[in-house]
Design an enzyme around this catalytic site. Sequence first.
Site, PDB file in Angstrom:
ATOM      1  N   HIS A  86      21.675  29.278 -13.812  1.00  0.00           N
ATOM      2  CA  HIS A  86      21.497  30.224 -14.755  1.00  0.00           C
ATOM      3  C   HIS A  86      22.635  30.201 -15.959  1.00  0.00           C
ATOM      4  O   HIS A  86      23.533  29.347 -15.955  1.00  0.00           O
ATOM      5  CB  HIS A  86      21.684  31.717 -14.617  1.00  0.00           C
ATOM      6  CG  HIS A  86      20.661  32.065 -13.185  1.00  0.00           C
ATOM      7  ND1 HIS A  86      21.054  32.014 -12.121  1.00  0.00           N
ATOM      8  CD2 HIS A  86      19.458  32.067 -13.350  1.00  0.00           C
ATOM      9  CE1 HIS A  86      20.095  32.072 -11.307  1.00  0.00           C
ATOM     10  NE2 HIS A  86      18.970  32.364 -11.838  1.00  0.00           N
ATOM     11  N   SER A 104      14.299  34.882 -12.774  1.00  0.00           N
ATOM     12  CA  SER A 104      15.673  35.507 -12.927  1.00  0.00           C
ATOM     13  C   SER A 104      16.550  35.246 -14.199  1.00  0.00           C
ATOM     14  O   SER A 104      17.520  35.830 -14.662  1.00  0.00           O
ATOM     15  CB  SER A 104      16.593  34.513 -11.740  1.00  0.00           C
ATOM     16  OG  SER A 104      16.366  33.278 -12.091  1.00  0.00           O
ATOM     17  N   ASP A 114      26.182  29.597 -13.551  1.00  0.00           N
ATOM     18  CA  ASP A 114      26.118  29.343 -12.199  1.00  0.00           C
ATOM     19  C   ASP A 114      25.378  27.880 -12.144  1.00  0.00           C
ATOM     20  O   ASP A 114      25.214  27.373 -13.027  1.00  0.00           O
ATOM     21  CB  ASP A 114      25.496  30.156 -11.217  1.00  0.00           C
ATOM     22  CG  ASP A 114      24.137  30.718 -11.588  1.00  0.00           C
ATOM     23  OD1 ASP A 114      23.639  30.040 -12.202  1.00  0.00           O
ATOM     24  OD2 ASP A 114      23.802  31.736 -10.742  1.00  0.00           O
TER      25      ASP A 114
END
Length: 363
Positions: free
Chosen positions: A332, A40, A329
């Site tokens: 990340h 991600s 978040d």
Amino acid sequence: MASFTFLFIFFQCLFFLIISITAAAQKPPLAPALYVFGDSLLDSGNNNFLPTIAKVNYLPYGANFPQGPTGRFTNGKTVADFIAEFLGLPYSPPYLGSKNSVPVTGLNYASGACGILPKTGRQIGKCLNLGEQIDLFAKTVQSMLSIHFNNDLGKLSGYLSKSIAIISIGNNDYFSDYFDTNSSDTSRRLGPEPYAQLLLDNLSRLLQKLYNIGARKIIMFDIGPLGCTPYITRKYEHNGQCDEDKNQIVQYFNNRLASMLTDLTTTLKGSNFVLGHSHRLGYDAAINPSRYGLRDTRNPCCTTWSNGTSVCIPLSKPCPNANEYYFWDGYHLTEALYSLIASSCIDDKSFCVPLNLKDLVNI
């Protein structure tokens, strides 16, 4: 007469300015393509097309990205995007969204929640592990041979040898496998050093496969300081700003990664495997934020589920000064951190070793 002379000089300068801008716009890219692999941290939207809960195609993700929410797990650009800009290439589009087109400038195969090991990420849905990503790259190369290179293997090999591949993966092998004792017994079966070696053995095999397909210039970023993420610091008891026990566990992998990449470069003819020191830079930025223009290195910029330990709540309003935050978040980074990592790899020979990106493209 004086006014005429002034106008003449003005329009002459304007002419040369237009010529220089046009020449800059036509400047060829520094590499023919950028291929992106990982999780991600680099996913540009592949998970949008997969049956998984690990997808972020909604605001506030993309709040600072020109196209808005795309599936990038951050507020703006990723490391891959900044590197593409430096190379003079368009952002590598997600493979699963390419609709059978094969752009000659590169593709992005990265997939949120996945890792080096095939089992990583399965508990929350489908994602592309690194082995699957490399298989898709092989499929891409096979298609390019006929579509772009008229079945000329020599031209294809030359193109691939000049292209850049970047990889950032391994985070989820720790987050959702080794650290998560509720859903996995891995840490009870394997100590941190044997587990690190398991990951490295698998990674080495996959990097050799990537080489055999044709990649020659490969940048592998090590795993960042996971023990400093809100997901870890708010979930596990620890002393200090970061969970140093978790950081040390990750360092067993990072410390052996350098020698593994050196061995591959020595063994595989014509290859250049570059190590990006994300952990060292990321840890220093977390502990000494003012050095990097940061103010908050503990809290997510967006409002997340589960008290800051998860992803952003859809349509929630993020902090107004994301460029001063380390974390977007619970897991990340913000665009500000990605910009720092990318610029360091481009210019700093002590960050990307043994070659920074400027040197790598000239080989």
